[in-house]
Design a protein around this motif. Structure first.
Motif, mmCIF file in Angstrom:
data_model
loop_
_atom_site.group_PDB
_atom_site.id
_atom_site.type_symbol
_atom_site.label_atom_id
_atom_site.label_comp_id
_atom_site.label_asym_id
_atom_site.label_seq_id
_atom_site.Cartn_x
_atom_site.Cartn_y
_atom_site.Cartn_z
ATOM 1 N N PHE A 22 51.651 41.181 43.250
ATOM 2 C CA PHE A 22 51.848 40.027 42.370
ATOM 3 C C PHE A 22 50.583 39.714 41.584
ATOM 4 O O PHE A 22 49.472 40.092 41.970
ATOM 5 C CB PHE A 22 52.300 38.794 43.162
ATOM 6 C CG PHE A 22 51.181 38.103 43.898
ATOM 7 C CD1 PHE A 22 50.425 37.093 43.293
ATOM 8 C CD2 PHE A 22 50.864 38.459 45.206
ATOM 9 C CE1 PHE A 22 49.391 36.459 43.968
ATOM 10 C CE2 PHE A 22 49.818 37.829 45.884
ATOM 11 C CZ PHE A 22 49.089 36.820 45.260
ATOM 12 N N LEU A 23 50.851 38.974 40.513
ATOM 13 C CA LEU A 23 49.784 38.610 39.572
ATOM 14 C C LEU A 23 50.016 37.151 39.188
ATOM 15 O O LEU A 23 51.126 36.820 38.774
ATOM 16 C CB LEU A 23 50.002 39.493 38.350
ATOM 17 C CG LEU A 23 48.928 39.676 37.328
ATOM 18 C CD1 LEU A 23 47.742 40.389 37.941
ATOM 19 C CD2 LEU A 23 49.485 40.535 36.189
ATOM 20 N N PRO A 24 49.029 36.275 39.333
ATOM 21 C CA PRO A 24 49.264 34.906 38.874
ATOM 22 C C PRO A 24 48.852 34.749 37.410
ATOM 23 O O PRO A 24 47.939 35.431 36.947
ATOM 24 C CB PRO A 24 48.335 34.084 39.767
ATOM 25 C CG PRO A 24 47.207 35.021 40.099
ATOM 26 C CD PRO A 24 47.735 36.429 40.013
ATOM 27 N N THR A 25 49.510 33.857 36.689
ATOM 28 C CA THR A 25 48.982 33.446 35.375
ATOM 29 C C THR A 25 47.837 32.480 35.670
ATOM 30 O O THR A 25 47.644 32.078 36.828
ATOM 31 C CB THR A 25 50.064 32.749 34.535
ATOM 32 O OG1 THR A 25 50.432 31.535 35.196
ATOM 33 C CG2 THR A 25 51.277 33.630 34.317
ATOM 34 N N PRO A 26 47.053 32.077 34.642
ATOM 35 C CA PRO A 26 45.891 31.244 34.949
ATOM 36 C C PRO A 26 46.196 30.038 35.856
ATOM 37 O O PRO A 26 45.520 29.827 36.857
ATOM 38 C CB PRO A 26 45.409 30.813 33.561
ATOM 39 C CG PRO A 26 45.750 31.997 32.691
ATOM 40 C CD PRO A 26 47.060 32.501 33.221
ATOM 41 N N MET A 27 47.225 29.267 35.536
ATOM 42 C CA MET A 27 47.499 28.110 36.398
ATOM 43 C C MET A 27 48.534 28.424 37.491
ATOM 44 O O MET A 27 48.876 27.556 38.281
ATOM 45 C CB MET A 27 47.878 26.894 35.567
ATOM 46 C CG MET A 27 46.636 26.261 34.918
ATOM 47 S SD MET A 27 46.895 24.612 34.296
ATOM 48 C CE MET A 27 47.190 24.969 32.572
ATOM 49 N N GLY A 28 48.988 29.674 37.509
ATOM 50 C CA GLY A 28 49.812 30.104 38.647
ATOM 51 C C GLY A 28 48.912 30.499 39.819
ATOM 52 O O GLY A 28 49.381 30.752 40.932
ATOM 53 N N LYS A 29 47.604 30.558 39.562
ATOM 54 C CA LYS A 29 46.653 30.903 40.624
ATOM 55 C C LYS A 29 46.769 29.901 41.783
ATOM 56 O O LYS A 29 46.822 28.699 41.541
ATOM 57 C CB LYS A 29 45.224 30.862 40.080
ATOM 58 C CG LYS A 29 44.701 32.211 39.587
ATOM 59 C CD LYS A 29 43.484 32.026 38.703
ATOM 60 C CE LYS A 29 42.248 31.624 39.453
ATOM 61 N NZ LYS A 29 41.593 32.740 40.169
ATOM 62 N N GLY A 30 46.796 30.427 42.988
ATOM 63 C CA GLY A 30 46.823 29.553 44.157
ATOM 64 C C GLY A 30 48.224 29.327 44.721
ATOM 65 O O GLY A 30 48.358 28.849 45.844
ATOM 66 N N VAL A 31 49.272 29.635 43.955
ATOM 67 C CA VAL A 31 50.631 29.513 44.510
ATOM 68 C C VAL A 31 50.679 30.380 45.773
ATOM 69 O O VAL A 31 51.141 29.961 46.829
ATOM 70 C CB VAL A 31 51.700 29.942 43.475
ATOM 71 C CG1 VAL A 31 53.062 30.098 44.121
ATOM 72 C CG2 VAL A 31 51.759 28.925 42.338
ATOM 73 N N ILE A 32 50.169 31.599 45.636
ATOM 74 C CA ILE A 32 49.798 32.406 46.803
ATOM 75 C C ILE A 32 48.284 32.562 46.678
ATOM 76 O O ILE A 32 47.778 32.780 45.576
ATOM 77 C CB ILE A 32 50.469 33.800 46.782
ATOM 78 C CG1 ILE A 32 51.994 33.646 46.682
ATOM 79 C CG2 ILE A 32 50.086 34.598 48.026
ATOM 80 C CD1 ILE A 32 52.738 34.976 46.701
ATOM 81 N N PRO A 33 47.541 32.422 47.780
ATOM 82 C CA PRO A 33 46.078 32.457 47.660
ATOM 83 C C PRO A 33 45.586 33.714 46.932
ATOM 84 O O PRO A 33 46.150 34.796 47.108
ATOM 85 C CB PRO A 33 45.594 32.436 49.109
ATOM 86 C CG PRO A 33 46.719 31.828 49.880
ATOM 87 C CD PRO A 33 47.983 32.183 49.161
ATOM 88 N N ASP A 34 44.534 33.520 46.132
ATOM 89 C CA ASP A 34 43.979 34.633 45.350
ATOM 90 C C ASP A 34 43.511 35.791 46.226
ATOM 91 O O ASP A 34 43.444 36.926 45.764
ATOM 92 C CB ASP A 34 42.775 34.132 44.520
ATOM 93 C CG ASP A 34 43.225 33.392 43.264
ATOM 94 O OD1 ASP A 34 44.373 33.597 42.819
ATOM 95 O OD2 ASP A 34 42.428 32.587 42.735
ATOM 96 N N LEU B 159 56.350 44.570 39.866
ATOM 97 C CA LEU B 159 55.289 43.561 39.765
ATOM 98 C C LEU B 159 55.960 42.195 39.708
ATOM 99 O O LEU B 159 56.953 42.007 38.995
ATOM 100 C CB LEU B 159 54.475 43.797 38.485
ATOM 101 C CG LEU B 159 53.351 42.795 38.201
ATOM 102 C CD1 LEU B 159 52.229 42.927 39.239
ATOM 103 C CD2 LEU B 159 52.774 43.005 36.795
ATOM 104 N N VAL B 160 55.393 41.229 40.446
ATOM 105 C CA VAL B 160 55.849 39.837 40.368
ATOM 106 C C VAL B 160 54.782 39.061 39.616
ATOM 107 O O VAL B 160 53.589 39.210 39.899
ATOM 108 C CB VAL B 160 56.029 39.238 41.789
ATOM 109 C CG1 VAL B 160 56.355 37.749 41.720
ATOM 110 C CG2 VAL B 160 57.114 39.996 42.548
ATOM 111 N N ILE B 161 55.202 38.271 38.620
ATOM 112 C CA ILE B 161 54.227 37.418 37.913
ATOM 113 C C ILE B 161 54.560 35.960 38.228
ATOM 114 O O ILE B 161 55.700 35.513 38.044
ATOM 115 C CB ILE B 161 54.246 37.676 36.390
ATOM 116 C CG1 ILE B 161 53.875 39.137 36.104
ATOM 117 C CG2 ILE B 161 53.283 36.724 35.673
ATOM 118 C CD1 ILE B 161 53.806 39.493 34.619
ATOM 119 N N ILE B 162 53.553 35.249 38.713
ATOM 120 C CA ILE B 162 53.761 33.865 39.148
ATOM 121 C C ILE B 162 53.127 32.916 38.132
ATOM 122 O O ILE B 162 51.914 32.938 37.922
ATOM 123 C CB ILE B 162 53.125 33.640 40.541
ATOM 124 C CG1 ILE B 162 53.692 34.653 41.544
ATOM 125 C CG2 ILE B 162 53.346 32.217 41.012
ATOM 126 C CD1 ILE B 162 52.974 34.660 42.881
ATOM 127 N N GLY B 163 53.936 32.083 37.509
ATOM 128 C CA GLY B 163 53.433 31.166 36.487
ATOM 129 C C GLY B 163 53.256 29.750 37.016
ATOM 130 O O GLY B 163 53.584 29.457 38.168
#
Ligand SMILES: Cc1ncc(C[n+]2csc(CCOP(=O)(O)OP(=O)(O)O)c2C)c(N)n1
Ligand SMILES: [Mg+2]
Length: 581
Positions: free
Chosen positions: A247-259, A220-224
């Motif tokens: 991958f999983l974004p943190t709340p403000m990591g959302k959008g680094v790669i589109p949801d 799993l990749v987590i993007i912050g």
């Protein structure tokens, strides 16, 4: 202060320059372009001088909101915004913003006027030990020793705010500096500080990380938001796509790669965290948001590959399998080089992908079902479903509240990096309107026509509701949604409220979560010339959204009445073991 007085002060004497002018020019030289604040003795002249050198000055209604706005500018533009405050209480109000910026690791400069040096310890007007007070809330807190020292202190503050882990810096300006005139030639401006040097991880650690990833059974990749701040979107996307990693974004990591990317497993978040055997943390900390990286939310033997700009972060709460110290973008590129040398893909038909996809499907179906409920008052899911339908793809989404923010985050999609701003690491209520104003000001300069949607719980809105006037004053076409359940987490309807009051005084009988039912927050907006809507049905919501988005010059507030007892869908975290996965 008379107008004459102001004019004389801002013009200065021939061959001379005032402290205020030196501050303004020093800021401009450091490529600082936005100041948010509230003026008064002794900082009014600083704001005027800033406008004269082409810095935008945005007058706010509370220093807290001003400071939140300035910090958001830092996150969005990569150059710190300034929060300009008066001495004593003004500075103290900004501390919330400084603390929040530090927690979020966003660059920020606070400039505080302070009482005259000659009156120190005498009980001067708004006297306070400001440099000391700010130390706990900043990376750097200092007062220049003279006017000549201002440019170097400002350069150091800007540099410190940006280098290493970004954060807040404080510069104290005694009142007697502001109007003091010195010879122009006696002031030397320090060149704009260089962009932060890019640091890379040790090559042996990078190859070790690549081999841990290759051996993963359930990666799993987590993007912050550290990855968002580092502009690592391209390299992270490449890594995720090339290696076919979930991958999983943190709340403000959302959008680094589109949801809506096929590898995004946000809809199976709890499951992904709980059963991953290798987790690559890209600019995300193992704090409360990620449940500290500990069981029962994670496997006890999960291997973390931690990538962070800050050495002190590495090893917090867990012992990482590999620590990669460096710039998120540069380190991700290093990892990519490893996978270029020896290509590798995580098998898309693995059991892990199957488990994640099934969980996502069932969660998405549950949300859809809740969203399609026709009963009135509406629930959160119905509201956000309709908002999502009209959300411009490139808009900034600002949000705060408890249920409002948490549920909204799962439904409202981000397609671009650095386009979501919320209560963040510090869980701060009151940030929303300041953030929305900052985003709208940045959008106006960099991408005219881009919209800002600010999704507020009714309690959250109350913390800085008067900033609606700021939005109207600067004609910022923000669409403000107040998701109104008459309370904090939950509330009561008007009938229950009236019933309750029969039992005694409100202070003794009303549950602490309650706010006044049926509050018409839209009037706060119409009071200043913006558009206000009171909506109770999906149709009214759709129509008001259409009208608000069509208005490109004025802000709107849509007050959305929802079921006061509405809550989130049940969380899918159970005390599962590997065997019943
Ligand atoms: C500065 C600050 N004060 C208080 C809190 C505690 N708190 C957490 S969420 C929240 C408000 C939640 O209510 P609302 O914004 O109406 O959202 P809802 O859950 O009702 O949708 C409060 C007061 C906080 N997080 N921050
Ligand atoms: Mg509420």
């Amino acid at each position: 202060m008379s107008e004459n007085n102001l004019a004389a002060r801002s013009d200065g004497l021939e061959g001379q320059v005032s402290g205020a002018q030196v501050i303004a020019r020093a800021l401009k030289t450091q490529d600082v372009n936005y100041i948010f604040g509230i003026v008064g003795i002794p900082v009014t002249e600083i704001a005027l001088a800033a406008q004269e050198v082409g810095i935008r000055y945005i007058g706010m209604r509370n220093e807290q909101a001003a400071c939140y706005a300035a910090s958001a500018v830092g996150y969005l533009t990569g150059r710190p915004g300034v929060c300009l405050v008066v001495s004593g209480p003004g500075l103290i109000h900004s501390l919330g913003g400084m603390a929040n910026a530090n927690m979020n690791c966003w660059p920020l400069i606070v400039i505080g006027g302070s009482s005259e040096r000659s009156q120190q310890t005498m009980g001067a007007f708004q006297e306070f030990p400001q440099v000391e007070a700010c130390r706990l809330y900043s990376k750097f807190s200092a007062r220049p020793s003279s006017i000549k020292a201002i440019p170097s202190i400002i350069e150091k503050a800007v540099r410190s705010s940006l280098y290493g882990r970004p954060g807040a810096c404080y510069v104290d300006i005694p009142a007697d500096f502001v109007n003091l005139q010195v010879n122009v030639s006696s002031v030397k401006y320090v060149e704009c500080c260089m962009p932060p040097p890019i640091s890379m991880a040790e090559t042996s650690a990078v190859s070790m990380a690549a081999s841990v990833i290759r051996d993963a059974k359930q990666p799993l990749v987590i993007i912050g938001k550290g990855a968002a701040y580092a502009h690592a979107e391209e390299s992270i996307r490449k890594l995720v796509e090339q290696c076919k990693l979930p991958f999983l974004p943190t709340p403000m990591g959302k959008g680094v790669i589109p949801d809506n990317h096929p590898n995004c497993v946000a809809a199976a978040r709890s499951r992904a965290l709980q059963f991953a055997d290798v987790i690559v943390l890209l600019g995300a900390r193992l704090n409360w948001i990620l449940h500290f990286g500990l069981p029962p939310r994670y496997q006890p033997d999960v291997k973390f590959i931690q990538v962070d700009i800050c050495a002190e972060e590495l090893g917090n709460n867990v012992r990482p399998a590999v620590s990669l110290l460096g710039d998120i973008n540069a380190v991700t590129k290093q990892l990519l080089e490893e996978f270029d040398k020896t290509p590798w893909q995580y098998p898309p038909e693995s059991k892990w992908w199957k488990v994640l996809r099934e969980k996502m499907k069932s969660n998405e179906a549950l949300c859809k079902e809740l969203a399609s409920k026709k009963s009135l008052p509406m629930n959160y899911y119905t509201v956000f479903h309709h908002v999502q339908e009209q959300l411009p793809r490139d808009c900034f989404v600002v949000s705060e509240g408890a249920n409002t923010m948490d549920i909204g985050r799962t439904v409202l999609q981000n397609y671009l990096p650095r386009h979501r701003l919320d209560a963040g690491t510090f869980g701060t209520m009151g940030v929303g309107l300041g953030f929305a104003i900052a985003a709208a000001i940045v959008a106006k300069d960099r991408n005219p026509g881009q919209r800002v949607i600010c999704v507020e719980g009714d309690s959250a809105f109350g913390f800085s509701g008067m900033e609606v006037e700021t939005m109207c004053r600067y004609s910022l076409p923000i669409v403000l949604l107040v998701v109104n359940n008459n309370g904090i987490y939950q509330g009561f309807d008007t009938d229950s409220w009236k019933e309750m009051l029969k039992f005694g005084d409100a202070t003794t009988v009303v549950p602490p979560i309650c706010l006044l039912p049926h509050s018409q927050y839209e009037h706060v907006m119409t009071a200043f010339g913006g558009k206000g809507y009171f909506v109770q049905t999906p149709e009214e919501l759709q129509k008001s959204l259409r009208q608000s988005l069509a208005d490109t010059t004025n802000p709107s507030l849509i007050n959305i009445m929802i079921e006061p007892q509405a809550t989130r869908k049940a969380q899918d975290f159970h005390w599962l073991t590997k065997s019943n996965l």
